[in-house]
Design a protein around this motif. Structure first.
Motif, PDB file in Angstrom:
ATOM      1  N   UNK A   1       0.837  -1.190   0.000  1.00 21.83           N
ATOM      2  CA  UNK A   1       0.000   0.000   0.000  1.00 21.83           C
ATOM      3  C   UNK A   1       0.871   1.239   0.000  1.00 21.83           C
ATOM      4  N   UNK A   2       0.370   2.262  -0.644  1.00 20.39           N
ATOM      5  CA  UNK A   2       1.066   3.535  -0.697  1.00 20.39           C
ATOM      6  C   UNK A   2       1.268   4.080   0.711  1.00 20.39           C
ATOM      7  N   UNK A   3       0.289   3.911   1.576  1.00 23.72           N
ATOM      8  CA  UNK A   3       0.400   4.398   2.948  1.00 23.72           C
ATOM      9  C   UNK A   3       1.530   3.698   3.686  1.00 23.72           C
ATOM     10  N   UNK A   4       1.659   2.389   3.520  1.00 27.64           N
ATOM     11  CA  UNK A   4       2.745   1.654   4.175  1.00 27.64           C
ATOM     12  C   UNK A   4       4.100   2.138   3.695  1.00 27.64           C
ATOM     13  N   UNK A   5       4.231   2.383   2.400  1.00 29.58           N
ATOM     14  CA  UNK A   5       5.495   2.880   1.851  1.00 29.58           C
ATOM     15  C   UNK A   5       5.806   4.268   2.401  1.00 29.58           C
ATOM     16  N   UNK A   6       4.794   5.136   2.476  1.00 31.87           N
ATOM     17  CA  UNK A   6       5.003   6.486   3.009  1.00 31.87           C
ATOM     18  C   UNK A   6       5.389   6.447   4.484  1.00 31.87           C
ATOM     19  N   UNK A   7       4.743   5.574   5.254  1.00 34.70           N
ATOM     20  CA  UNK A   7       5.057   5.461   6.683  1.00 34.70           C
ATOM     21  C   UNK A   7       6.489   4.983   6.896  1.00 34.70           C
ATOM     22  N   UNK A   8       6.914   4.004   6.126  1.00 32.69           N
ATOM     23  CA  UNK A   8       8.274   3.485   6.266  1.00 32.69           C
ATOM     24  C   UNK A   8       9.293   4.538   5.845  1.00 32.69           C
ATOM     25  N   UNK A   9       9.018   5.258   4.754  1.00 35.12           N
ATOM     26  CA  UNK A   9       9.911   6.346   4.345  1.00 35.12           C
ATOM     27  C   UNK A   9       9.996   7.390   5.459  1.00 35.12           C
ATOM     28  N   UNK A  10       8.851   7.762   6.033  1.00 33.73           N
ATOM     29  CA  UNK A  10       8.800   8.758   7.108  1.00 33.73           C
ATOM     30  C   UNK A  10       9.655   8.309   8.295  1.00 33.73           C
ATOM     31  N   UNK A  11       9.533   7.044   8.675  1.00 36.95           N
ATOM     32  CA  UNK A  11      10.298   6.514   9.803  1.00 36.95           C
ATOM     33  C   UNK A  11      11.795   6.612   9.536  1.00 36.95           C
ATOM     34  N   UNK A  12      12.214   6.211   8.348  1.00 43.28           N
ATOM     35  CA  UNK A  12      13.633   6.241   8.001  1.00 43.28           C
ATOM     36  C   UNK A  12      14.167   7.679   7.964  1.00 43.28           C
ATOM     37  N   UNK A  13      13.394   8.573   7.365  1.00 43.73           N
ATOM     38  CA  UNK A  13      13.817   9.967   7.259  1.00 43.73           C
ATOM     39  C   UNK A  13      13.961  10.603   8.636  1.00 43.73           C
ATOM     40  N   UNK A  14      12.966  10.375   9.496  1.00 48.71           N
ATOM     41  CA  UNK A  14      13.024  10.938  10.854  1.00 48.71           C
ATOM     42  C   UNK A  14      14.235  10.414  11.615  1.00 48.71           C
ATOM     43  N   UNK A  15      14.512   9.133  11.504  1.00 48.10           N
ATOM     44  CA  UNK A  15      15.640   8.535  12.220  1.00 48.10           C
ATOM     45  C   UNK A  15      16.966   9.147  11.761  1.00 48.10           C
ATOM     46  N   UNK A  16      17.133   9.291  10.449  1.00 49.86           N
ATOM     47  CA  UNK A  16      18.376   9.856   9.926  1.00 49.86           C
ATOM     48  C   UNK A  16      18.509  11.338  10.272  1.00 49.86           C
ATOM     49  N   UNK A  17      17.405  12.076  10.215  1.00 45.59           N
ATOM     50  CA  UNK A  17      17.430  13.498  10.571  1.00 45.59           C
ATOM     51  C   UNK A  17      17.786  13.661  12.042  1.00 45.59           C
ATOM     52  N   UNK A  18      17.156  12.870  12.890  1.00 43.21           N
ATOM     53  CA  UNK A  18      17.420  12.938  14.335  1.00 43.21           C
ATOM     54  C   UNK A  18      18.870  12.580  14.658  1.00 43.21           C
ATOM     55  N   UNK A  19      19.410  11.603  13.938  1.00 43.76           N
ATOM     56  CA  UNK A  19      20.802  11.206  14.163  1.00 43.76           C
ATOM     57  C   UNK A  19      21.762  12.358  13.864  1.00 43.76           C
ATOM     58  N   UNK A  20      21.383  13.238  12.936  1.00 43.42           N
ATOM     59  CA  UNK A  20      22.200  14.417  12.611  1.00 43.42           C
ATOM     60  C   UNK A  20      21.978  15.534  13.629  1.00 43.42           C
ATOM     61  N   UNK A  21      20.914  15.417  14.434  1.00 43.57           N
ATOM     62  CA  UNK A  21      20.593  16.460  15.399  1.00 43.57           C
ATOM     63  C   UNK A  21      19.934  17.676  14.778  1.00 43.57           C
ATOM     64  N   UNK A  22      19.313  17.487  13.604  1.00 43.79           N
ATOM     65  CA  UNK A  22      18.690  18.592  12.876  1.00 43.79           C
ATOM     66  C   UNK A  22      17.193  18.613  13.097  1.00 43.79           C
ATOM     67  N   UNK A  23      16.606  19.801  13.026  1.00 44.01           N
ATOM     68  CA  UNK A  23      15.153  19.907  12.953  1.00 44.01           C
ATOM     69  C   UNK A  23      14.772  19.881  11.471  1.00 44.01           C
ATOM     70  N   UNK A  24      13.484  19.932  11.185  1.00 41.47           N
ATOM     71  CA  UNK A  24      13.030  19.836   9.792  1.00 41.47           C
ATOM     72  C   UNK A  24      13.551  20.989   8.938  1.00 41.47           C
ATOM     73  N   UNK A  25      13.575  22.184   9.500  1.00 43.77           N
ATOM     74  CA  UNK A  25      14.062  23.350   8.746  1.00 43.77           C
ATOM     75  C   UNK A  25      15.534  23.201   8.377  1.00 43.77           C
ATOM     76  N   UNK A  26      16.324  22.683   9.322  1.00 45.20           N
ATOM     77  CA  UNK A  26      17.751  22.496   9.046  1.00 45.20           C
ATOM     78  C   UNK A  26      17.966  21.455   7.945  1.00 45.20           C
ATOM     79  N   UNK A  27      17.225  20.373   8.013  1.00 44.75           N
ATOM     80  CA  UNK A  27      17.345  19.359   6.967  1.00 44.75           C
ATOM     81  C   UNK A  27      16.969  19.950   5.613  1.00 44.75           C
ATOM     82  N   UNK A  28      15.880  20.684   5.550  1.00 47.49           N
ATOM     83  CA  UNK A  28      15.452  21.293   4.283  1.00 47.49           C
ATOM     84  C   UNK A  28      16.506  22.261   3.760  1.00 47.49           C
TER      85      UNK A  28
END
Length: 148
Positions: A19-46
């Motif tokens: 399902x598209x929703x499952x793919x989006x959720x998994x992408x979201x999880x991976x992105x959040x984990x990698x962003x958090x590991x860098x210590x960045x907020x969403x604005x910094x990542x962007x």
């Protein structure tokens, strides 16, 4: 002007695969984990990712927010900018099976005549990233107006 669809136009065919929703959720999880590991907020990542975008292409915190809320998956250029910024391969961000699985009984290519000299083309095939990007470049070239 050419129309670009996020989802294919409506058909009577049933949807298949992950399902598209499952793919989006998994992408979201991976992105959040990698962003958090860098210590960045969403604005910094962007801000960091926008450095890897072509001139005039928008990339901001609202993009990151939509990805992390599993509202949407990024377009190819955004995906590559995120991957480069985070020091990973694009495949590390996108779920292994992607949004749809390959139906081995179906043709890897289907076409639907739109009746105005254009065709809706759907390709359901596993290809290397370079091939996928070349296909996208060709599609974009065909969308560009020609001087006559």
């Amino acid at each position: 002007m050419a129309k670009h669809y996020i989802n294919p136009p409506p058909t009577s065919e049933p949807s298949e695969g992950v399902s598209s929703l499952d793919a989006r959720k998994e992408f979201a999880r991976r992105l959040q984990a990698l962003r958090s590991a860098k210590g960045w907020n969403q604005s910094e990542l962007a801000r960091h990712a926008s450095k890897h975008m072509t001139a005039g292409t928008d990339f901001n915190r609202s993009n990151i927010s939509a990805y992390e809320r599993a509202v949407t998956l990024p377009r190819t250029e955004h995906l590559h900018a995120l991957a480069k910024t985070l020091g990973v391969n694009p495949a590390d961000l996108i779920p292994a099976r992607g949004v749809a699985s390959v139906n081995t009984k179906a043709s890897p290519v289907s076409m639907q005549d739109l009746g105005d000299g254009r065709v809706w083309l759907r390709v359901n095939s596993t290809v290397p990233w370079e091939t996928a990007l070349e296909i996208i470049r060709k599609v974009k070239e065909s969308d560009e107006p020609t001087d006559k």
